[in-house]
Design an enzyme around this catalytic site. Structure first.
Site, mmCIF file in Angstrom:
data_model
loop_
_atom_site.group_PDB
_atom_site.id
_atom_site.type_symbol
_atom_site.label_atom_id
_atom_site.label_comp_id
_atom_site.label_asym_id
_atom_site.label_seq_id
_atom_site.Cartn_x
_atom_site.Cartn_y
_atom_site.Cartn_z
ATOM 1 N N TYR A 235 -1.500 11.374 2.118
ATOM 2 C CA TYR A 235 -2.604 11.591 0.760
ATOM 3 C C TYR A 235 -2.391 13.028 0.481
ATOM 4 O O TYR A 235 -2.493 13.631 -0.556
ATOM 5 C CB TYR A 235 -3.920 11.219 1.157
ATOM 6 C CG TYR A 235 -3.926 9.513 1.312
ATOM 7 C CD1 TYR A 235 -4.249 8.825 0.104
ATOM 8 C CD2 TYR A 235 -3.944 8.999 2.598
ATOM 9 C CE1 TYR A 235 -4.146 7.519 0.417
ATOM 10 C CE2 TYR A 235 -3.946 7.586 2.631
ATOM 11 C CZ TYR A 235 -4.111 6.910 1.232
ATOM 12 O OH TYR A 235 -4.023 5.568 1.355
ATOM 13 N N ASP B 269 0.827 -1.139 -0.115
ATOM 14 C CA ASP B 269 -0.088 -0.071 0.163
ATOM 15 C C ASP B 269 0.914 1.261 -0.119
ATOM 16 O O ASP B 269 1.628 1.285 -0.839
ATOM 17 C CB ASP B 269 -0.822 -0.194 1.217
ATOM 18 C CG ASP B 269 -1.978 0.952 0.987
ATOM 19 O OD1 ASP B 269 -2.933 0.848 0.556
ATOM 20 O OD2 ASP B 269 -1.949 2.154 1.918
ATOM 21 N N HIS C 125 -7.028 -6.679 -0.954
ATOM 22 C CA HIS C 125 -5.831 -5.860 -0.817
ATOM 23 C C HIS C 125 -4.837 -6.006 0.116
ATOM 24 O O HIS C 125 -3.481 -5.715 0.089
ATOM 25 C CB HIS C 125 -6.321 -4.305 -0.707
ATOM 26 C CG HIS C 125 -5.549 -3.216 -0.533
ATOM 27 N ND1 HIS C 125 -4.776 -2.877 -1.593
ATOM 28 C CD2 HIS C 125 -5.036 -2.558 0.743
ATOM 29 C CE1 HIS C 125 -3.924 -1.716 -1.124
ATOM 30 N NE2 HIS C 125 -4.038 -1.539 0.100
#
Length: 355
Positions: free
Chosen positions: A278, A167, A335
């Site tokens: 982010y 990730d 994921h």
């Protein structure tokens, strides 16, 4: 299941013409999701008498203390990086880099498996766990994050390491391999595309754009943190346990594991720092630095049931953005592949490193 109704009912427009249109769509998505979440949280606050925001006192779970060797390294940047170490100090180094919303413990299955042959170091990246949490959004650029890993490798007395990322940790691992290829013996990527491939897909692939709605939502201040922390971190339960987003092998993520996650993210500033990854990526873009092929020998592992990233990201990364890459899709895996299918993941890594 943690999605915003807008995306279930209205197809996304194909914003392929220009970056400016892409930016407009991202801003609209950010505004829409932020307003929706604010309304939802207000409703929860009213219907629970404010209990939705009540913080639960919790101590360090024994699972994080038992059988683990906790250490810190003060890096030249001033970041005091916490990591867990296993294996002989004379063995080759393997560095494990977690993603969001995770921390070093996400690698528990790999720590146990590889400690007989490697000095395994699972880090808390800056902003996470017991590592330093810089206050500014700009403190979380991919360049700084990659430099942290390079500095750690040298602080531990090595010239190179096997670098494994998942990730956001995989984004950092890609960046590290591009900026500091000589310090990466082998690169192992779990469920994140090369930065250039991801940027291309955001502009051209409607499905990836739709899956990435939360990245635009995270650009808003405070509200994302409030949503994740609400109702005793209900969002973390949805991320790892829900049918849509969570692990397929539920036994690999227990209630005790969840308590470890909640303890970590209830620490002061941890949520803000984690989401700043982010914010920094979109507000201080560095894509131009990473639009080049990865020259390090690379293994890409990809859970086919990933609800956040399309499979095209894996193939595009392997075929167009790596000089020497091996790609394996893992059927049925989510994921969170290193937790969901640890035996399969470890087997592929073993074969890759022994080849």
């Amino acid at each position: 299941e943690g999605t915003i109704p807008f995306f279930s009912n209205i197809s996304l427009i194909r914003w392929r013409c220009s970056h400016s249109k892409m930016s407009f769509a991202a801003k609209f998505t950010q505004l829409y999701t932020t307003i929706s979440v604010c309304v939802f949280l207000l409703w929860k606050w009213l219907t629970t008498g404010g209990k939705v925001f009540k913080k639960k006192d919790r101590g360090m779970p024994s699972k994080l203390l038992s059988n683990y060797n906790h250490k810190h390294a003060l890096l030249p940047s001033g970041v005091n990086m916490h990591y867990v170490e296993a294996g002989e100090q004379s063995a080759p180094l393997m560095v494990l880099i977690h993603g969001f919303p995770e921390f070093w413990y996400t690698w528990r299955f790999q720590i146990e498996h590889f400690k007989d042959r490697y000095r395994v170091v699972a880090v808390d990246q800056r902003g996470y766990g017991e590592s330093t949490k810089p206050p500014k959004i700009a403190d979380y650029s991919q360049t700084l994050l990659a430099k942290d890993i390079d500095d750690l490798i040298h602080e531990l007395g090595y010239s190179d390491a096997v670098v494994v990322g998942h990730d956001w940790g995989a984004f950092v691992a890609w960046a590290h391999a591009i900026l500091f290829p000589k310090s990466v013996r082998r690169l192992i990527i779990c469920n994140v595309p090369h930065q250039a491939a991801f940027g291309h897909l955001l502009k051209t692939n409607d499905r990836q754009w739709k899956m990435s709605w939360y990245m635009f939502f995270f650009q808003s201040p405070c509200v994302p943190e409030a949503l994740i922390a609400a109702d005793d971190f209900k969002s973390l339960e949805e991320a790892f346990w829900s049918r849509k987003d969570g692990l397929r092998n539920k036994a690999n993520f227990t209630s005790e594991d969840m308590e470890a996650w909640k303890h970590t993210f209830s620490e002061p500033d941890c949520l803000r720092s984690a989401i700043n990854y982010y914010r920094c990526k979109f507000q201080y873009p560095e894509d131009y630095k990473y639009e080049q092929k990865c020259t390090v020998k690379t293994l890409i592992l990809w859970g086919e049931e990933d609800p956040f990233l399309v499979k095209e990201g894996a193939t595009l990364s392997a075929h167009e953005w790596c000089e020497d890459a091996t790609l394996h899709f893992i059927p049925g895996a989510s994921h969170w592949i290193q937790q969901d299918e640890p035996d399969v993941v470890n087997k592929h890594i073993d074969e890759f490193l022994r080849a």
